[in-house]
Design an enzyme around this catalytic site. Structure first.
Site, PDB file in Angstrom:
ATOM      1  N   ALA A 136       0.464  -1.271  -0.002  1.00 63.34           N
ATOM      2  CA  ALA A 136      -0.384   0.421  -0.284  1.00 63.34           C
ATOM      3  C   ALA A 136       1.176   1.393   0.164  1.00 63.34           C
ATOM      4  O   ALA A 136       0.005   2.613   0.077  1.00 63.34           O
ATOM      5  CB  ALA A 136      -0.748   0.085   1.407  1.00 63.34           C
ATOM      6  N   ASN A 152       0.879  -4.041   8.644  1.00 62.86           N
ATOM      7  CA  ASN A 152       2.249  -4.119   7.029  1.00 62.86           C
ATOM      8  C   ASN A 152       2.829  -2.734   6.176  1.00 62.86           C
ATOM      9  O   ASN A 152       4.004  -2.940   5.721  1.00 62.86           O
ATOM     10  CB  ASN A 152       0.996  -4.017   5.595  1.00 62.86           C
ATOM     11  CG  ASN A 152       0.215  -5.531   6.147  1.00 62.86           C
ATOM     12  OD1 ASN A 152       1.079  -6.595   6.248  1.00 62.86           O
ATOM     13  ND2 ASN A 152      -1.117  -5.866   6.010  1.00 62.86           N
ATOM     14  N   HIS A 174      -1.057   7.334   3.840  1.00 63.45           N
ATOM     15  CA  HIS A 174       0.434   6.780   4.325  1.00 63.45           C
ATOM     16  C   HIS A 174       0.793   7.855   4.216  1.00 63.45           C
ATOM     17  O   HIS A 174       0.556   8.309   3.415  1.00 63.45           O
ATOM     18  CB  HIS A 174       0.689   5.384   3.762  1.00 63.45           C
ATOM     19  CG  HIS A 174      -0.516   4.436   3.975  1.00 63.45           C
ATOM     20  ND1 HIS A 174      -0.597   3.938   5.322  1.00 63.45           N
ATOM     21  CD2 HIS A 174      -0.842   3.854   3.113  1.00 63.45           C
ATOM     22  CE1 HIS A 174      -1.622   2.427   4.839  1.00 63.45           C
ATOM     23  NE2 HIS A 174      -1.772   2.796   3.701  1.00 63.45           N
TER      24      HIS A 174
END
Ligand SMILES: NC(=O)c1ccc[n+]([C@@H]2O[C@H](COP(=O)([O-])OP(=O)(O)OC[C@H]3O[C@@H](n4cnc5c(N)ncnc54)[C@H](O)[C@@H]3O)[C@@H](O)[C@H]2O)c1
Length: 274
Positions: free
Chosen positions: A131, A197, A227
């Site tokens: 991601a 993750n 993020h």
């Protein structure tokens, strides 16, 4: 290509759909390792919805059977328990494995076991960007040492349901952003294993689990899974902000993760890897 898939959930199904759309020719062979209780359903969907993805497709329920079908590459998209159960024997058999559940590697004993299995088998553990992005530069700078890496993961409040954030905050009532966790990537993975993750990927590529600083935020204004991270190294400085859309089958999984796995497969098949 002879492809093995561990797991048949959101990532696997989206990935197979993308492979069907983008490959010039069907895969030579596809083996899906599913949970025993999901075997019949997996087989039916594979033969129905995904009949065009591979010339031959089979469903198995353990790593021994998976290896009997001689996959050239295996992709894990099933979770921490599946990494523990199935990935070491595949690496031992000399087959490269793309691991999507990278947060599992925050368990230092498991990371050591996987590295040892890859060395013994002459295979490689491939950790996709998932991601997040910019992992190429982070890993390159990491080789020079002296990194400072700060990561901030923000999601809409209700996306943190089912995590310890639920005990700390009234998620349904937040009107402004709240940082509910500050710590190392190792601590983040311990306390928020299903959201580990990205922090684990940054830690493994860059400064390690103890030296990667993590903040987790519940933000009513977050447009999705956001993020952000910054890197300071003796060689370069950069910062990154990624706003990901959730995938249709699992809001916790950003859809760009699936494209990152697709990239790993295409780089194996195509004449150019980028
Ligand atoms: N690297 C990243 O950036 C990133 C991003 C999103 C998700 N992930 C990880 O990817 C994994 C899969 O995500 P998803 O959205 O597809 O989840 P999902 O829950 O939709 O699918 C998981 C699948 O794995 C199967 N499964 C579970 N345990 C198994 C086992 N022991 N053996 C075989 N199959 C098993 C389940 O039956 C299900 O089909 C999760 O671990 C998630 O944390 C990583």
């Amino acid at each position: 290509m002879r492809l093995g898939l561990i797991g048949f959930g959101n990532i696997a199904l989206t990935l197979l759909g993308q492979l069907a759309e983008t490959l010039d020719a069907p895969l030579e062979h596809l083996t899906v390792l599913s949970l025993p209780e999901m075997e019949a359903e997996t087989e039916a969907r594979l033969k129905g919805d995904f009949a065009s993805v591979a010339r031959e497709a089979v469903v198995v329920t353990d790593a021994r059977e998976l290896l009997a079908h001689r996959p050239g590459l295996v992709v894990e998209c099933a979770g921490h328990a599946a990494v523990v159960a199935h990935v070491p024997p595949v690496l031992h058999a000399g087959i490269d494995v793309v691991i999507v559940s990278i947060g599992a590697l925050s368990d230092a004993a498991l990371e050591a076991e996987l590295r040892a299995a890859a060395i013994a088998g002459g295979s490689r553990l491939i950790l996709p960007a998932g991601a997040v992005g910019g992992i190429d530069l982070l890993a390159a700078l990491g080789a020079a040492g002296g990194l400072e890496v700060r990561y901030r993961g923000s999601k809409p409040p209700l996306a943190w349901s089912g995590t310890p954030a639920e005990q700390a905050l009234d998620l349904g009532a937040l009107s402004e952003a709240v940082t509910f966790f500050t710590g190392t990537a190792r601590e983040a993975a311990r306390d928020f294993p299903k959201n580990a993750n990205v922090a684990a990927t940054l830690a493994l590529a860059g400064a390690g689990f103890e030296a990667t600083h993590v903040e987790l935020v519940a933000d009513p204004a977050a447009p999705g899974n956001v993020h952000e991270y910054s890197v300071v190294s003796p060689l370069a400085k950069y910062s990154m902000r990624i706003e990901n859309l959730p995938s249709a089958g699992n809001a916790k999984t950003s859809v760009s993760t699936v494209y990152s796995v697709l990239r790993e497969i295409r780089n194996r098949i195509g004449p150019v890897a980028i």
